[in-house]
Design a protein around this motif. Structure first.
Motif, PDB file in Angstrom:
ATOM      1  N   MET A   1       0.638  -1.242  -0.141  1.00  0.00           N
ATOM      2  CA  MET A   1      -0.025  -0.056  -0.015  1.00  0.00           C
ATOM      3  C   MET A   1       0.744   1.217   0.013  1.00  0.00           C
ATOM      4  SD  MET A   1      -3.019  -0.789  -0.172  1.00  0.00           S
ATOM      5  CE  MET A   1      -3.885  -2.414  -0.087  1.00  0.00           C
ATOM      6  N   LYS A   2       1.966   1.278   0.045  1.00  0.00           N
ATOM      7  CA  LYS A   2       2.773   2.264   0.197  1.00  0.00           C
ATOM      8  C   LYS A   2       3.217   2.843  -1.196  1.00  0.00           C
ATOM      9  CE  LYS A   2       7.127  -0.373  -0.802  1.00  0.00           C
ATOM     10  NZ  LYS A   2       8.652  -0.478  -0.556  1.00  0.00           N
ATOM     11  N   ASP A   3       2.583   2.224  -2.194  1.00  0.00           N
ATOM     12  CA  ASP A   3       2.611   2.920  -3.594  1.00  0.00           C
ATOM     13  C   ASP A   3       1.373   3.428  -3.922  1.00  0.00           C
ATOM     14  OD1 ASP A   3       5.338   2.233  -4.012  1.00  0.00           O
ATOM     15  OD2 ASP A   3       4.798   0.462  -4.945  1.00  0.00           O
ATOM     16  N   PHE A   4       0.498   3.648  -2.974  1.00  0.00           N
ATOM     17  CA  PHE A   4      -0.893   4.270  -3.075  1.00  0.00           C
ATOM     18  C   PHE A   4      -0.931   5.669  -2.754  1.00  0.00           C
ATOM     19  CE2 PHE A   4      -1.760  -0.086  -4.299  1.00  0.00           C
ATOM     20  CZ  PHE A   4      -3.096  -0.033  -4.865  1.00  0.00           C
ATOM     21  N   VAL A   5      -1.518   6.671  -3.370  1.00  0.00           N
ATOM     22  CA  VAL A   5      -1.316   7.898  -3.031  1.00  0.00           C
ATOM     23  C   VAL A   5      -2.896   8.476  -2.974  1.00  0.00           C
ATOM     24  CG1 VAL A   5       1.036   8.576  -3.854  1.00  0.00           C
ATOM     25  CG2 VAL A   5      -1.153   8.789  -5.376  1.00  0.00           C
ATOM     26  N   ILE A   6      -3.325   9.439  -2.177  1.00  0.00           N
ATOM     27  CA  ILE A   6      -4.499   9.954  -2.117  1.00  0.00           C
ATOM     28  C   ILE A   6      -4.625  11.105  -3.538  1.00  0.00           C
ATOM     29  CG2 ILE A   6      -6.128  11.594  -0.809  1.00  0.00           C
ATOM     30  CD1 ILE A   6      -4.496  10.590   1.671  1.00  0.00           C
ATOM     31  N   VAL A   7      -5.707  10.868  -4.132  1.00  0.00           N
ATOM     32  CA  VAL A   7      -6.111  11.529  -5.295  1.00  0.00           C
ATOM     33  C   VAL A   7      -7.298  12.402  -4.937  1.00  0.00           C
ATOM     34  CG1 VAL A   7      -7.099  11.361  -7.762  1.00  0.00           C
ATOM     35  CG2 VAL A   7      -5.399   9.507  -6.730  1.00  0.00           C
ATOM     36  N   LYS A   8      -8.157  12.220  -4.233  1.00  0.00           N
ATOM     37  CA  LYS A   8      -9.469  13.132  -3.721  1.00  0.00           C
ATOM     38  C   LYS A   8      -9.993  12.559  -2.395  1.00  0.00           C
ATOM     39  CE  LYS A   8     -13.320  15.518  -5.705  1.00  0.00           C
ATOM     40  NZ  LYS A   8     -13.514  15.926  -6.862  1.00  0.00           N
ATOM     41  N   THR A   9     -10.573  13.480  -1.945  1.00  0.00           N
ATOM     42  CA  THR A   9     -11.260  13.280  -0.606  1.00  0.00           C
ATOM     43  C   THR A   9     -12.757  13.488  -0.767  1.00  0.00           C
ATOM     44  OG1 THR A   9      -9.148  13.765   0.788  1.00  0.00           O
ATOM     45  CG2 THR A   9     -11.221  13.600   2.168  1.00  0.00           C
ATOM     46  N   TYR A  10     -13.505  12.726  -0.103  1.00  0.00           N
ATOM     47  CA  TYR A  10     -14.683  12.784  -0.279  1.00  0.00           C
ATOM     48  C   TYR A  10     -15.560  12.778   1.079  1.00  0.00           C
ATOM     49  CZ  TYR A  10     -14.544  11.782  -4.970  1.00  0.00           C
ATOM     50  OH  TYR A  10     -14.232  11.651  -6.523  1.00  0.00           O
ATOM     51  N   THR A  11     -16.905  13.380   1.460  1.00  0.00           N
ATOM     52  CA  THR A  11     -17.294  13.603   2.780  1.00  0.00           C
ATOM     53  C   THR A  11     -18.294  12.272   2.941  1.00  0.00           C
ATOM     54  OG1 THR A  11     -17.488  15.793   2.607  1.00  0.00           O
ATOM     55  CG2 THR A  11     -18.565  15.018   4.102  1.00  0.00           C
ATOM     56  N   TYR A  12     -19.031  11.889   1.888  1.00  0.00           N
ATOM     57  CA  TYR A  12     -19.920  10.879   2.142  1.00  0.00           C
ATOM     58  C   TYR A  12     -19.748   9.911   1.005  1.00  0.00           C
ATOM     59  CZ  TYR A  12     -21.998  14.285   5.483  1.00  0.00           C
ATOM     60  OH  TYR A  12     -22.152  15.097   6.212  1.00  0.00           O
ATOM     61  N   PRO A  13     -20.113   8.563   1.160  1.00  0.00           N
ATOM     62  CA  PRO A  13     -20.132   7.579   0.201  1.00  0.00           C
ATOM     63  C   PRO A  13     -20.692   7.836  -1.089  1.00  0.00           C
ATOM     64  CG  PRO A  13     -20.352   6.496   2.332  1.00  0.00           C
ATOM     65  CD  PRO A  13     -20.426   7.963   2.525  1.00  0.00           C
ATOM     66  N   TYR A  14     -21.963   8.391  -0.943  1.00  0.00           N
ATOM     67  CA  TYR A  14     -22.915   8.626  -2.180  1.00  0.00           C
ATOM     68  C   TYR A  14     -22.046   9.487  -3.192  1.00  0.00           C
ATOM     69  CZ  TYR A  14     -24.217  13.161  -0.430  1.00  0.00           C
ATOM     70  OH  TYR A  14     -24.356  14.423  -0.049  1.00  0.00           O
ATOM     71  N   GLU A  15     -21.215  10.186  -2.716  1.00  0.00           N
ATOM     72  CA  GLU A  15     -20.354  11.218  -3.744  1.00  0.00           C
ATOM     73  C   GLU A  15     -19.675  10.468  -4.401  1.00  0.00           C
ATOM     74  OE1 GLU A  15     -20.093  15.161  -0.991  1.00  0.00           O
ATOM     75  OE2 GLU A  15     -18.397  13.433  -0.487  1.00  0.00           O
ATOM     76  N   TYR A  16     -19.341   9.278  -4.555  1.00  0.00           N
ATOM     77  CA  TYR A  16     -18.520   8.657  -5.453  1.00  0.00           C
ATOM     78  C   TYR A  16     -18.964   7.332  -5.908  1.00  0.00           C
ATOM     79  CZ  TYR A  16     -17.060   6.346  -1.110  1.00  0.00           C
ATOM     80  OH  TYR A  16     -17.011   5.599   0.048  1.00  0.00           O
ATOM     81  N   ALA A  17     -20.247   7.302  -6.058  1.00  0.00           N
ATOM     82  CA  ALA A  17     -20.617   5.839  -6.319  1.00  0.00           C
ATOM     83  C   ALA A  17     -20.502   5.676  -7.720  1.00  0.00           C
ATOM     84  CB  ALA A  17     -22.346   5.927  -5.987  1.00  0.00           C
ATOM     85  N   ILE A  18     -20.702   6.635  -8.568  1.00  0.00           N
ATOM     86  CA  ILE A  18     -20.528   6.255 -10.234  1.00  0.00           C
ATOM     87  C   ILE A  18     -19.087   6.262 -10.441  1.00  0.00           C
ATOM     88  CG2 ILE A  18     -20.843   7.609 -12.412  1.00  0.00           C
ATOM     89  CD1 ILE A  18     -23.484   8.408 -11.367  1.00  0.00           C
ATOM     90  N   LEU A  19     -18.320   7.031  -9.620  1.00  0.00           N
ATOM     91  CA  LEU A  19     -16.740   6.773  -9.773  1.00  0.00           C
ATOM     92  C   LEU A  19     -16.165   5.507  -9.670  1.00  0.00           C
ATOM     93  CD1 LEU A  19     -14.091   8.311 -10.505  1.00  0.00           C
ATOM     94  CD2 LEU A  19     -14.085   8.889  -7.915  1.00  0.00           C
ATOM     95  N   LYS A  20     -16.584   5.009  -8.648  1.00  0.00           N
ATOM     96  CA  LYS A  20     -16.361   3.562  -8.390  1.00  0.00           C
ATOM     97  C   LYS A  20     -16.604   2.344  -9.630  1.00  0.00           C
ATOM     98  CE  LYS A  20     -16.937   1.385  -4.467  1.00  0.00           C
ATOM     99  NZ  LYS A  20     -17.399   1.204  -2.877  1.00  0.00           N
ATOM    100  N   LEU A  21     -17.769   2.686 -10.268  1.00  0.00           N
ATOM    101  CA  LEU A  21     -18.188   2.151 -11.547  1.00  0.00           C
ATOM    102  C   LEU A  21     -16.983   2.176 -12.661  1.00  0.00           C
ATOM    103  CD1 LEU A  21     -21.922   2.584 -11.413  1.00  0.00           C
ATOM    104  CD2 LEU A  21     -20.744   0.397 -10.800  1.00  0.00           C
ATOM    105  N   LEU A  22     -16.706   3.528 -12.688  1.00  0.00           N
ATOM    106  CA  LEU A  22     -16.042   3.804 -13.838  1.00  0.00           C
ATOM    107  C   LEU A  22     -14.474   3.433 -13.580  1.00  0.00           C
ATOM    108  CD1 LEU A  22     -17.188   7.508 -14.413  1.00  0.00           C
ATOM    109  CD2 LEU A  22     -17.560   5.657 -15.828  1.00  0.00           C
ATOM    110  N   LEU A  23     -14.042   3.523 -12.428  1.00  0.00           N
ATOM    111  CA  LEU A  23     -12.683   3.069 -12.017  1.00  0.00           C
ATOM    112  C   LEU A  23     -12.705   1.245 -12.192  1.00  0.00           C
ATOM    113  CD1 LEU A  23     -11.814   4.939  -8.982  1.00  0.00           C
ATOM    114  CD2 LEU A  23     -11.037   5.417 -11.241  1.00  0.00           C
TER     115      LEU A  23
END
Length: 79
Positions: A1-23
């Motif tokens: 996990m040391k090669d993983f970096v933070i790309v963006k921060t969200y407040t609530y899970p619903y904010e990235y539901a569609i992003l998960k599908l795209l990733l």
């Protein structure tokens, strides 16, 4: 996990539901740090620093492009 970096921060899970599908569709390795805790206790989001999207360093540029496309030109928005 040391090669993983933070790309963006969200407040609530619903904010990235569609992003998960795209990733997933792109085959990009990712995880959301603090996702479970904030899912159970939503009011802890600010105390924990939000939900951090972490991706491998090699995928960072591609993920940022996906997020930008989703935010600006996509009809797939959560409102």
């Amino acid at each position: 996990m040391k090669d993983f970096v933070i790309v963006k921060t969200y407040t609530y899970p619903y904010e990235y539901a569609i992003l998960k599908l795209l990733l997933d569709k792109e085959g990009i390795s990712y995880f959301f740090e603090n996702e479970t805790m904030i899912g159970v206790f939503p009011t802890y989001s600010n105390a924990l620093g939000g939900i951090n999207l972490k991706v491998h360093r090699r995928d960072k540029t591609r993920v940022l492009q996906i997020i930008e496309d989703l935010d600006t030109s996509s009809h797939l928005r959560i409102v």
